[in-house]
Motif scaffolding. Structure first.
Motif, PDB file in Angstrom:
ATOM      1  N   ARG A 233      -5.470  28.065  -9.689  1.00  0.00           N
ATOM      2  CA  ARG A 233      -4.320  28.073  -8.483  1.00  0.00           C
ATOM      3  C   ARG A 233      -5.000  26.800  -8.311  1.00  0.00           C
ATOM      4  O   ARG A 233      -4.322  26.248  -7.304  1.00  0.00           O
ATOM      5  CB  ARG A 233      -4.379  29.520  -7.920  1.00  0.00           C
TER       6      ARG A 233
ATOM      7  N   ASP B 152       2.439  33.821  -2.493  1.00  0.00           N
ATOM      8  CA  ASP B 152       3.498  34.963  -4.411  1.00  0.00           C
ATOM      9  C   ASP B 152       4.640  35.401  -2.670  1.00  0.00           C
ATOM     10  O   ASP B 152       5.341  36.220  -4.538  1.00  0.00           O
ATOM     11  CB  ASP B 152       2.643  36.008  -4.216  1.00  0.00           C
TER      12      ASP B 152
ATOM     13  N   TYR C 225       6.904  33.703  -2.613  1.00  0.00           N
ATOM     14  CA  TYR C 225       7.969  32.351  -3.745  1.00  0.00           C
ATOM     15  C   TYR C 225       8.939  33.150  -4.809  1.00  0.00           C
ATOM     16  O   TYR C 225       7.960  34.123  -5.616  1.00  0.00           O
ATOM     17  CB  TYR C 225       6.880  31.933  -4.237  1.00  0.00           C
TER      18      TYR C 225
ATOM     19  N   ASP D 184       7.284  33.250  -8.365  1.00  0.00           N
ATOM     20  CA  ASP D 184       6.189  34.143  -8.689  1.00  0.00           C
ATOM     21  C   ASP D 184       6.227  35.105  -9.630  1.00  0.00           C
ATOM     22  O   ASP D 184       7.628  36.014  -9.313  1.00  0.00           O
ATOM     23  CB  ASP D 184       5.453  34.804  -7.683  1.00  0.00           C
TER      24      ASP D 184
ATOM     25  N   GLY E 264      -0.577  34.279  -4.731  1.00  0.00           N
ATOM     26  CA  GLY E 264       0.283  33.274  -5.081  1.00  0.00           C
ATOM     27  C   GLY E 264       0.212  32.445  -6.683  1.00  0.00           C
ATOM     28  O   GLY E 264      -1.119  31.855  -6.608  1.00  0.00           O
ATOM     29  N   TYR E 265       0.911  33.452  -7.402  1.00  0.00           N
ATOM     30  CA  TYR E 265       0.509  33.300  -9.237  1.00  0.00           C
ATOM     31  C   TYR E 265       1.439  31.959  -9.946  1.00  0.00           C
ATOM     32  O   TYR E 265       0.929  32.268 -11.023  1.00  0.00           O
ATOM     33  CB  TYR E 265       0.033  35.218  -9.607  1.00  0.00           C
ATOM     34  N   ALA E 266       2.278  31.857  -9.182  1.00  0.00           N
ATOM     35  CA  ALA E 266       3.224  30.174 -10.324  1.00  0.00           C
ATOM     36  C   ALA E 266       2.129  29.518  -9.420  1.00  0.00           C
ATOM     37  O   ALA E 266       2.215  28.474  -8.678  1.00  0.00           O
ATOM     38  CB  ALA E 266       4.419  30.641  -8.778  1.00  0.00           C
TER      39      ALA E 266
ATOM     40  N   LEU F  61       2.068  25.896  -6.768  1.00  0.00           N
ATOM     41  CA  LEU F  61       1.150  26.535  -5.570  1.00  0.00           C
ATOM     42  C   LEU F  61       0.894  25.633  -4.658  1.00  0.00           C
ATOM     43  O   LEU F  61       0.585  26.127  -3.167  1.00  0.00           O
ATOM     44  CB  LEU F  61      -0.122  27.569  -6.220  1.00  0.00           C
TER      45      LEU F  61
END
Length: 346
Positions: free
Chosen positions: A32, A288, A290, A293, A326-328, A332
């Motif tokens: 990340r 996150d 997004y 995500d 934010g885990y995409a 990120l």
């Protein structure tokens, strides 16, 4: 915008966590921050290492025995696990309701449960060093603004912080960097500081730290806790207690909320910050929201993050941005820098 990047963030790299009953690779990973770092460099943003020790501020935000536990937890665990660094500790018991939390047990697993709100916040050898440097970055950013050289700064740090309360960890968070930044602004002479949390998940730790205070306004727009983590905090009727009554604003939104409704809520948040007369702003910058995500359900697109920065710039308040969720991971960096550049354009 000057960024304080956590050079030790990768020391916190637990391998797995529990998610929906399954053992899975950690969503909150070193990748990340690496994607954010790469995007910052690609777009020509200045990057610094943290410069100011946050230790005095940490003692004002978190309980002493909790800080002592975090600093020593891995060494204690290694003593119990025979030094096998691949073994990750997880809590298995918690002091809910009628059980006592005022006495720290000697048993390590029980202590871990005492200081944990979930079993989804794994520790490893570098957790304390990485979390501490994140708090140092938040302190350094406020110090830079106090010098009058810039009106904004970004803390590209991990692990995130907004779920960490006065004496507990949770939601991948150990030290509350946003709360540290808010406290640092007060130490620098501000009388009114606002924290705006735009992460998909409610910043329960930040709310808990400031819930009885009137010098810090906490505003959060997030997934409705009826269905979304952290579940037990973040409802609209939580408005503060005692001296803090009226200084906490939650704007919970239904899963799947489209961008237009999300920005309507952001306008309400910004209007409240303006009425408060905030002299400084800390943004818990969770990305996150997004649309892609993997663990969230809002529908923001990359261009919406540029718009977010532009809207916050209209507040015309000195601002520190602190990276939260934010885990995409691959998106990120772009989404984060879009916010920063939108702010600079505003």
């Amino acid at each position: 915008m000057i960024t304080f990047f956590s050079t030790q963030h990768a020391l916190h790299a637990p391998v797995w966590e529990f998610y929906r009953g399954q053992r899975v690779p950690c969503f909150e990973s070193p990748a990340r921050a690496q994607f954010v770092h790469a995007e910052l460099l690609a777009r020509g943003h200045a990057i610094r290492a943290p410069e100011v020790d946050s230790t005095p501020l940490l003692a004002q935000v978190h309980a002493p025995r909790y800080l002592a536990f975090l600093a020593s937890a891995w060494a204690e665990w290694q003593g119990l696990s025979g030094g096998q660094a691949t073994l990750q500790p997880f809590p298995s018991v918690w002091p809910v309701r009628s059980l006592r939390s005022d006495v720290e047990p000697a048993n390590f697993t029980a202590k871990l449960g005492l200081y944990s709100m979930d079993n989804g916040t794994p520790l490893d050898a570098g957790t304390w060093a990485a979390a501490k440097e994140g708090a140092d970055a938040a302190t350094s950013a406020v110090d830079l603004l106090a010098q009058g050289q810039v009106r904004s700064a970004f803390c590209a740090t991990r692990p995130p912080g907004h779920h960490a309360g006065p004496d507990f960890m949770g939601g991948y968070c150990f030290l509350n960097n946003a709360a540290v930044a808010a406290q640092a602004f007060l130490q620098q002479g501000c009388e009114r500081v606002a924290v705006l949390d735009v992460d998909y998940h409610h910043g329960n730790g930040t709310q808990s730290i400031f819930y009885r205070r009137s010098d810090v306004l906490v505003v959060s727009l997030h997934g409705d806790p009826q269905t979304e983590y952290p579940f037990y905090l973040g409802h609209a009727d939580e408005t503060g207690e005692g001296p803090g009554q009226g200084f906490n604003l939650n704007l919970p939104l239904a899963a799947g909320t489209p961008a237009a409704a999300w920005f309507d809520a952001l306008d309400l948040a910004c209007e409240r910050i303006t009425r408060f007369g905030a002299q400084a702003l800390v943004v818990s910058l969770g990305l996150d929201t997004y649309a892609e995500d993997p663990i969230s359900t809002f529908a923001l697109q990359p261009e919406d993050f540029l718009r977010l920065g532009q809207r916050l710039a209209r507040l015309k308040i000195p601002s520190v941005f602190v990276l939260e969720g934010g885990y995409a991971a691959a998106a990120l960096g772009s989404n984060a820098v879009n916010v920063l550049e939108g702010f600079e354009q505003g």
